[in-house]
Every structure is written in structure tokens, then in C-alpha cells.
Enzyme design. Structure first.
Site, PDB file in Angstrom:
ATOM      1  N   TYR A 243      -1.860  -0.573  10.864  1.00 13.26           N
ATOM      2  CA  TYR A 243      -2.100  -1.154   9.533  1.00 13.26           C
ATOM      3  C   TYR A 243      -0.910  -0.863   8.620  1.00 13.26           C
ATOM      4  CZ  TYR A 243      -3.669  -1.370   4.737  1.00 13.26           C
ATOM      5  OH  TYR A 243      -3.734  -1.621   3.393  1.00 13.26           O
TER       6      TYR A 243
ATOM      7  N   LYS B  89       2.112  -3.339   6.733  1.00 12.45           N
ATOM      8  CA  LYS B  89       2.501  -3.361   5.314  1.00 12.45           C
ATOM      9  C   LYS B  89       4.004  -3.104   5.173  1.00 12.45           C
ATOM     10  CE  LYS B  89      -1.469  -4.422   3.623  1.00 12.45           C
ATOM     11  NZ  LYS B  89      -1.701  -5.748   3.026  1.00 12.45           N
TER      12      LYS B  89
ATOM     13  N   SER C 259       0.834  -1.203   0.000  1.00 15.98           N
ATOM     14  CA  SER C 259       0.000   0.000   0.000  1.00 15.98           C
ATOM     15  C   SER C 259       0.866   1.248   0.000  1.00 15.98           C
ATOM     16  CB  SER C 259      -0.852  -0.029   1.274  1.00 15.98           C
ATOM     17  OG  SER C 259      -1.433   1.223   1.510  1.00 15.98           O
TER      18      SER C 259
END
Ligand code: WQD
Length: 343
Positions: A151, A155, A126
Site C-alpha cells: 500500500y 503511494k 499518505s
């Protein structure tokens, strides 16, 4: 061709669109999904679009035995595309352990169990890995800042783990850094199914137009941008899905230049929140009920990609524009309403 791809999270938003594009490109697909943020009827929809029904395992990748069983049964894959992960940025700030546990343990289980069964891996990364942008447009070589959420950390850590495992000669990895995926399949048979109140702009816009949400709040119009609202690089989910097919082809044909490769997947064009709202209204001929509110904490003023590497090295380019994105998002929201599919 008969190449086989395991798609984890294959019934989710980006996963399901990728499964469709893979099947239509001649790949055989096996899906692993725990239905934590997806619905089983999406499998029927995939079949309606492609006339093919992938094998489906309802498993939680955090359970190592279930992952082992899958590989024992299916033997080998040409590529694994790993989408399955929790993705609610705000929730990850409040419940960081839930995100570290799920997103990292599932990745580690897959990497351990795939040994001897598959060597090619495509990772769902991302733009969030860049943290607060150090330069614009963001290049794959732009230094990563500290992630702004758990989050985002998962990643960054996922990429780090994969880079090291690839360097050890175990796997070939392509990490795709998605910018802002939006829209839906033009058939309106698959699209995003947000759990509860959507956090992302386009689903909130569509639900406001449908009357499911009373009012949209534009998070701040005092940013240092031409119209004062934040700028993002929105990418149509079908273009994004095609980037995965191109990545699989690259790995299967052994065209990768190194064991670990990373590509930005966006259009390279930044659009403001107001531009998205105005385009949605104009193209779908409706009026949105919105107000301008305060800034949302953690939002960067502008985020958009340099997509030169994806063009020249991966040979992938976005084909759809914001008009396609807002029309498809609205067609999907309207279809959801008509068919009352929210089982
Ligand atoms: C877009 C713009 C908001 C809602 C997130 C993740 C990122 C990636 C994509 C997964 C911002 C504004 C939004 C609303 C608004 N996901 N907005 N009113 O924050 O750029 O990215 O999704 O990898 O990691 O962080 O996307 O859709 O939430 O916001 O004004 O009700 O719309 O402020 O400028 P974001 P978003």
C-alpha cells in the site's frame, strides 16, 4: 462560481466528507466510485447535508473504456481529486499484486484519459510514504525510506508518477500526505464504514465501546515514548476535507508555485494510544474494555507532521482537536447502531 470537480472515490470515507465541503464551498461535483469500499446510500446522506445531489458514475477506474466514457460525457473538469484506491495496509502485505494492479492502473488510466479534459489534479497521498521516520517531526523534505507495505509503495509510486508527469508540463499536481484521519461529520450522517473488523485505532475503539468488538488490544506499551504507547498525528476528517477544498482553490486561482507540490496534512501534534483511549472514555463518559498486548509488526514508535508548509504556503490549518475527533467518532458509531444503515 460553477467550477467542476471530479472526485474519484467520492462515496468513501474521506471522499464523502470532501464532497460535502466542496458542495458547501460552491463547487459542482461529479463522483466516480465503484462501491468496492463504500455504499450508495452515502449519496443520499450527502444530499441530506448539502441539499445537492452530485452526478454519480459507478465505474471501476481500472477499466480504461469506462474512464474514457466518463470524460466524453462530462467533457471537462477544473480539478480532479483522486481518492479511489485500496487502503488496507495489512491486506496489501498479503496481496501486494492486488494493490499494485488497482492503485496504479487506476491512476494511469485517469492520467491518460484526463488529457485535454482537465489540468489540475489533487492526489490522496499518505504519511506512509515516509516509511520508518528519518526525523521528527516529518517535513515534506524529509527523505522517504523504503515503504513498509505494498500500500505504502503504491503511494510512493503514485507521487513519483505524478511528479514526472507534472514536470513534463501536462498537469498541475498537489499531493496531500495525510497523517491519521479520524472522526466523522458532526451531523453523524456520514463517517467511516470499515469493511469487516477494523484495523485502525479509532474505529476499533468505537466498535468496542458499542459492544461490536469484545476487547481492544493496545499494541505494545514498551515503546520509547512518555507512556510507552505509540504516538500518531490524528487529524479530523472534516479538517482534512477542507484541505482538499483549499487545494482546489489554489489550483483554480493558479496560486501554485510549481507544477508539483506536496503538503503534510496533520495537526502537528502527536498523541499516544493511551491518550486517545483516555480522551475517548472521558469525553463520551464510558469505559473501554482494553488490554495491553504485544507490538504490531511494522508500527513506528512515533509519527507526526511538521505542518509549517501547509500553514504558510497552502494557508490551511487544522481547527478541530482530539475532543472533537473522539466525540464525532462516537456520535457516528451510535448513529450507525440506531439507524441500522449497514445495508
Ligand atoms: C494507530 C495506532 C497502533 C489498532 C495507518 C496506515 C496509514 C494511514 C493511517 C492510510 C498505532 C495502535 C491500532 C488497535 C492499537 N492510512 N492500535 N490497537 O498504523 O498509524 O496508520 O492508518 O493512508 O498509512 O498505516 O494507524 O489506526 O492502525 O494505528 O493499539 O486495535 O494505534 O499500534 O500505534 P497507523 P492505526
Amino acid at each position: 462560481m460553477n467550477k467542476r470537480v471530479l472526485v474519484t472515490g467520492g462515496l468513501g470515507y474521506i471522499g464523502s466528507h470532501t464532497v460535502v465541503e466542496l458542495l458547501q464551498s460552491g463547487y459542482n461535483v461529479v463522483i466516480a466510485d465503484d462501491l468496492s469500499n463504500s455504499k450508495e446510500f452515502i449519496l443520499d446522506r450527502i444530499e441530506m447535508i448539502t441539499k445537492q445531489r452530485p452526478v454519480f458514475y459507478c465505474i471501476d477506474l481500472c477499466e480504461a473504456d469506462a474512464v474514457k466514457n466518463l470524460f466524453d460525457k462530462e467533457h471537462s473538469f477544473d480539478v480532479i481529486i483522486h481518492f479511489a484506491a485500496f487502503k488496507a495496509v495489512g491486506e496489501s502485505v498479503v496481496q501486494p499484486l492486488k494493490y499494485f494492479q488497482n492503485n496504479l492502473v487506476s491512476l494511469l488510466n485517469l492520467l491518460r484519459c484526463m488529457d485535454g479534459h482537465c489540468i489540475n489534479f489533487v492526489f490522496s497521498s499518505s504519511a506512509t510514504v515516509y516509511g520508518e521516520p528519518q526525523e521528527l517531526p516529518l517535513k515534506e523534505t524529509t527523505p522517504l525510506s523504503k515503504a513498509l507495505s505494498a500500500y505504502g509503495s503504491t503511494k510512493q509510486m503514485g507521487e513519483e508518477i505524478l511528479e514526472k508527469v507534472a514536470a513534463a508540463g501536462k498537469v498541475q499536481v498537489i499531493s496531500l500526505r495525510y497523517f491519521n484521519p479520524v472522526g466523522a461529520h458532526s451531523s453523524a450522517l456520514i463517517g467511516e464504514l470499515p469493511l469487516g473488523t477494523p484495523n485502525n485505532l479509532l474505529p476499533f475503539v468505537a466498535q468496542t465501546a458499542m459492544g461490536k468488538q469484545k476487547q481492544l488490544t493496545v499494541y505494545g506499551d514498551d515503546y520509547d515514548t512518555p507512556d510507552g504507547t505509540c504516538i500518531r498525528d490524528y487529524i479530523h476528517v472534516v479538517d482534512l476535507a477542507r484541505a482538499h477544498v483549499v487545494s482546489c482553490n489554489r489550483q483554480v486561482e493558479k496560486n501554485n508555485q510549481s507544477a508539483y507540490e506536496v503538503f503534510n496534512i496533520g495537526t502537528g501534534k502527536g498523541l499516544s494510544v493511551m491518550e486517545v483511549i483516555k480522551t475517548f472514555e472521558k469525553e463520551n463518559q464510558l469505559k473501554l474494555n482494553y488490554i495491553v498486548g504485544r507490538r504490531r509488526s511494522g508500527d513506528a514508535a512515533s509519527v507526526y507532521a511538521d505542518v509549517e508548509k501547509a500553514h504558510t504556503v497552502l494557508q490551511w490549518k487544522a481547527e478541530k482537536d482530539i475532543v472533537d475527533m473522539v466525540k464525532d467518532a462516537w456520535r457516528w458509531e451510535s448513529a450507525l447502531q440506531l439507524q441500522a444503515v449497514e445495508k
